[in-house]
Scaffold this active site. Structure first.
Site, PDB file in Angstrom:
ATOM      1  N   ASN A 233      -6.745   5.524  -2.581  1.00 30.37           N
ATOM      2  CA  ASN A 233      -6.737   5.196  -4.007  1.00 30.37           C
ATOM      3  C   ASN A 233      -8.012   5.732  -4.638  1.00 30.37           C
ATOM      4  O   ASN A 233      -8.829   6.348  -3.961  1.00 30.37           O
ATOM      5  CB  ASN A 233      -6.578   3.687  -4.208  1.00 30.37           C
ATOM      6  CG  ASN A 233      -7.685   2.944  -3.498  1.00 30.37           C
ATOM      7  OD1 ASN A 233      -8.853   3.090  -3.830  1.00 30.37           O
ATOM      8  ND2 ASN A 233      -7.318   2.159  -2.491  1.00 30.37           N
TER       9      ASN A 233
ATOM     10  N   ASP B 213      -2.122  -1.405  -0.308  1.00 31.69           N
ATOM     11  CA  ASP B 213      -1.145  -2.462  -0.032  1.00 31.69           C
ATOM     12  C   ASP B 213      -0.187  -2.057   1.081  1.00 31.69           C
ATOM     13  O   ASP B 213       0.416  -2.904   1.718  1.00 31.69           O
ATOM     14  CB  ASP B 213      -0.323  -2.750  -1.299  1.00 31.69           C
ATOM     15  CG  ASP B 213      -1.157  -3.499  -2.326  1.00 31.69           C
ATOM     16  OD1 ASP B 213      -2.104  -4.185  -1.911  1.00 31.69           O
ATOM     17  OD2 ASP B 213      -0.871  -3.378  -3.535  1.00 31.69           O
TER      18      ASP B 213
HETATM   19  N1  CTP Z   1      -6.832  -7.427  -1.157  1.00 32.73           N
HETATM   20  C1  CTP Z   1      -6.941  -7.737   0.182  1.00 32.73           C
HETATM   21  N2  CTP Z   1      -6.038  -7.249   1.072  1.00 32.73           N
HETATM   22  C2  CTP Z   1      -5.013  -6.474   0.664  1.00 32.73           C
HETATM   23  C3  CTP Z   1      -4.889  -6.152  -0.720  1.00 32.73           C
HETATM   24  C4  CTP Z   1      -5.840  -6.647  -1.612  1.00 32.73           C
HETATM   25  O1  CTP Z   1      -7.864  -8.433   0.561  1.00 32.73           O
HETATM   26  N3  CTP Z   1      -4.151  -6.003   1.546  1.00 32.73           N
HETATM   27  C5  CTP Z   1      -7.832  -8.008  -2.072  1.00 32.73           C
HETATM   28  C6  CTP Z   1      -8.609  -6.977  -2.873  1.00 32.73           C
HETATM   29  O2  CTP Z   1      -9.842  -6.623  -2.250  1.00 32.73           O
HETATM   30  C7  CTP Z   1      -8.883  -7.733  -4.173  1.00 32.73           C
HETATM   31  C8  CTP Z   1      -7.702  -8.678  -4.302  1.00 32.73           C
HETATM   32  O3  CTP Z   1      -7.127  -8.765  -3.010  1.00 32.73           O
HETATM   33  O4  CTP Z   1     -10.056  -8.496  -4.068  1.00 32.73           O
HETATM   34  C9  CTP Z   1      -6.665  -8.266  -5.289  1.00 32.73           C
HETATM   35  O5  CTP Z   1      -6.255  -6.956  -4.991  1.00 32.73           O
HETATM   36  P1  CTP Z   1      -5.147  -6.237  -5.872  1.00 32.73           P
HETATM   37  O6  CTP Z   1      -4.856  -4.900  -5.262  1.00 32.73           O
HETATM   38  O7  CTP Z   1      -5.517  -6.300  -7.321  1.00 32.73           O
HETATM   39  O8  CTP Z   1      -3.930  -7.208  -5.730  1.00 32.73           O
HETATM   40  P2  CTP Z   1      -2.837  -7.343  -4.638  1.00 32.73           P
HETATM   41  O9  CTP Z   1      -3.001  -8.657  -3.980  1.00 32.73           O
HETATM   42  O10 CTP Z   1      -2.781  -6.161  -3.764  1.00 32.73           O
HETATM   43  O11 CTP Z   1      -1.541  -7.441  -5.556  1.00 32.73           O
HETATM   44  P3  CTP Z   1      -0.884  -6.302  -6.479  1.00 32.73           P
HETATM   45  O12 CTP Z   1      -1.213  -4.983  -5.843  1.00 32.73           O
HETATM   46  O13 CTP Z   1       0.544  -6.643  -6.434  1.00 32.73           O
HETATM   47  O14 CTP Z   1      -1.471  -6.475  -7.844  1.00 32.73           O
END
Ligand code: CTP
Length: 397
Positions: A209, A278
């Site tokens: 990313n 993700d």
């Molecule tokens: N995060 C994590 N582990 C993952 C994905 C995200 O610990 N596999 C943490 C990121 O470091 C951040 C928080 O979760 O502090 C939110 O990450 P974000 O990418 O905004 O959200 P997601 O939980 O991945 O949800 P979405 O992508 O659906 O918005």
């Protein structure tokens, strides 16, 4: 950054003395008041006029010229100092300090000072290794003096080894760590995750990313300046880690998870700014090719990565604070509040990718700090200032 701070630079006789002009200049640019005190030998390598021009202050030397009113001024200089850095510190001067000898302006000033003192030895390698010098440095350390380890390299005397004065930036980092911020995080262990993860598709390609790590690095730096013991776990980025933090490099979400798992229990504060992928490939391209004889089906199958923040949220230790980030394109508040709850975090720092000046790669950020009972909408700030406000808000919990 150093407005209102008084810094004394003590310069002793070593060829490296000329480098201190750059340190003095950098400190003045950070708006500190800088007083330079030189030993008689130091004036052989660089003149007081250089420092006077840079600092706009009278440079004190050890001439004890009866007409020189600065002869009494050194007590006042010592007493108002926030920090004293002796650089370069010669073997002779280190010996004087260790044994309380006060026979010149600089050594006398040191005895009158109550502020933190830092010493940066610079000399020939054999001299530096000599038990007399090492014993004197041990005495200074036992009195709470910070001894800045010399660099290794080619020395002016022709020898190679330890004894080189560290870079001007390193000396500056020591001063900044000492006095730039109030130490409200002393004794706290802070873990920060930053940067992107890379999920390998095959030995050549990967999914990643746009994260540059700037926000997480700023959080780690500000926490370090505030006295915390900081560990920074970082994905691949092109910026250098802040000084005085333990930095651990990872590539994939799984590696990040393994590292967080091994360190989380001992932390007081965990801040996850990492843009964790993700999804990761369920199997590599090579595995797929092996399975499919003609190599026809190479469609990409993905599996979800472990949600590390959520994993942490369910295992929080007593008194431990966990903060996540949320990068949103729409419904910033709604989505971030849902994340706070779902992941059982103490705070979510939300930013909108649609905001000008926010998000990946910028030097500024507009953060909204969301806690169970409050929402703080910060203005657009430098990432350093935003990091400070985030730490302030966590400390209020
Ligand atoms: N995060 C994590 N582990 C993952 C994905 C995200 O610990 N596999 C943490 C990121 O470091 C951040 C928080 O979760 O502090 C939110 O990450 P974000 O990418 O905004 O959200 P997601 O939980 O991945 O949800 P979405 O992508 O659906 O918005």
């Amino acid at each position: 950054m150093l407005a209102g701070k008084n810094i004394v630079l003590g310069v002793t006789g070593s060829i490296a003395a000329y480098k201190i002009a750059n340190v003095a200049s950098a400190l003045v640019k950070l708006r500190a008041n800088v007083d330079v005190i030189m030993t008689r030998n130091a004036t052989q390598f660089i003149t007081p006029v250089t420092f006077e021009t840079l600092t706009k202050n009278r440079c004190l030397t050890d001439t004890f010229d009866r007409s020189d009113v600065s002869e009494v001024k050194h007590i006042a200089v010592a007493q108002r100092a926030d920090v004293i850095l002796i650089a370069p510190a010669s073997a002779d001067f280190i010996a004087k300090m260790a044994h309380g000898i006060a026979d010149d302006m600089l050594s006398t000033t040191l005895l009158a000072a109550t502020c933190p003192v830092q010493v940066s030895p610079a000399m020939n390698t054999q001299m530096f290794r000599h038990p007399a010098v090492q014993d004197n440095l041990s005495i200074l350390k036992s009195r709470g003096v910070t001894v800045i380890p010399p660099d290794e390299g080619h020395l002016a005397c022709g020898a190679d080894g330890a004894g080189k004065l560290p870079s001007e930036q390193t000396l500056l980092n020591y001063i900044l760590r000492e006095i730039a911020k109030e130490k409200d995080l002393t004794g706290k262990k802070v873990l920060v995750t930053a940067g992107p993860t890379r999920e390998s598709l095959d030995p050549v390609r990967f999914i990643t990313n746009h994260s540059t790590g700037k926000m997480g690095y700023a959080v780690a730096r500000q926490a370090m300046l505030r006295g915390a013991d900081v560990t920074l776990i970082s994905g691949p980025v092109s910026i250098s880690p802040p000084p005085f933090v333990k930095d651990i490099n990872i590539q994939s979400a799984q590696e990040l998870f393994n590292t967080v798992q091994s360190l989380y229990a001992e932390q007081d504060i965990i801040i996850m700014t990492a843009a964790v992928a993700d999804y990761t490939p369920a199997e590599t391209k090579t595995e797929k090719i092996k399975k499919s004889a003609d190599g026809a089906d190479l469609s990409l199958s993905l599996k979800r990565t472990t949600d590390i923040l959520q994993w942490l949220g369910t295992r929080k230790q007593k008194g431990q604070l966990v903060c996540g980030f949320s990068m949103e394109t729409e419904n910033v508040l709604e989505n971030s509040r849902a994340k706070l709850q779902k992941k059982n975090a103490d705070m979510i720092a939300a930013n909108s990718l649609k905001d000008a000046g926010s998000g990946f790669g910028t030097d500024t950020n507009h953060l909204v700090l969301i806690k169970k009972d409050s929402i703080i909408d910060l203005p657009l700030l430098s990432k350093e200032d935003a990091a400070d406000r985030l730490l302030d808000s966590l400390l209020e919990l």
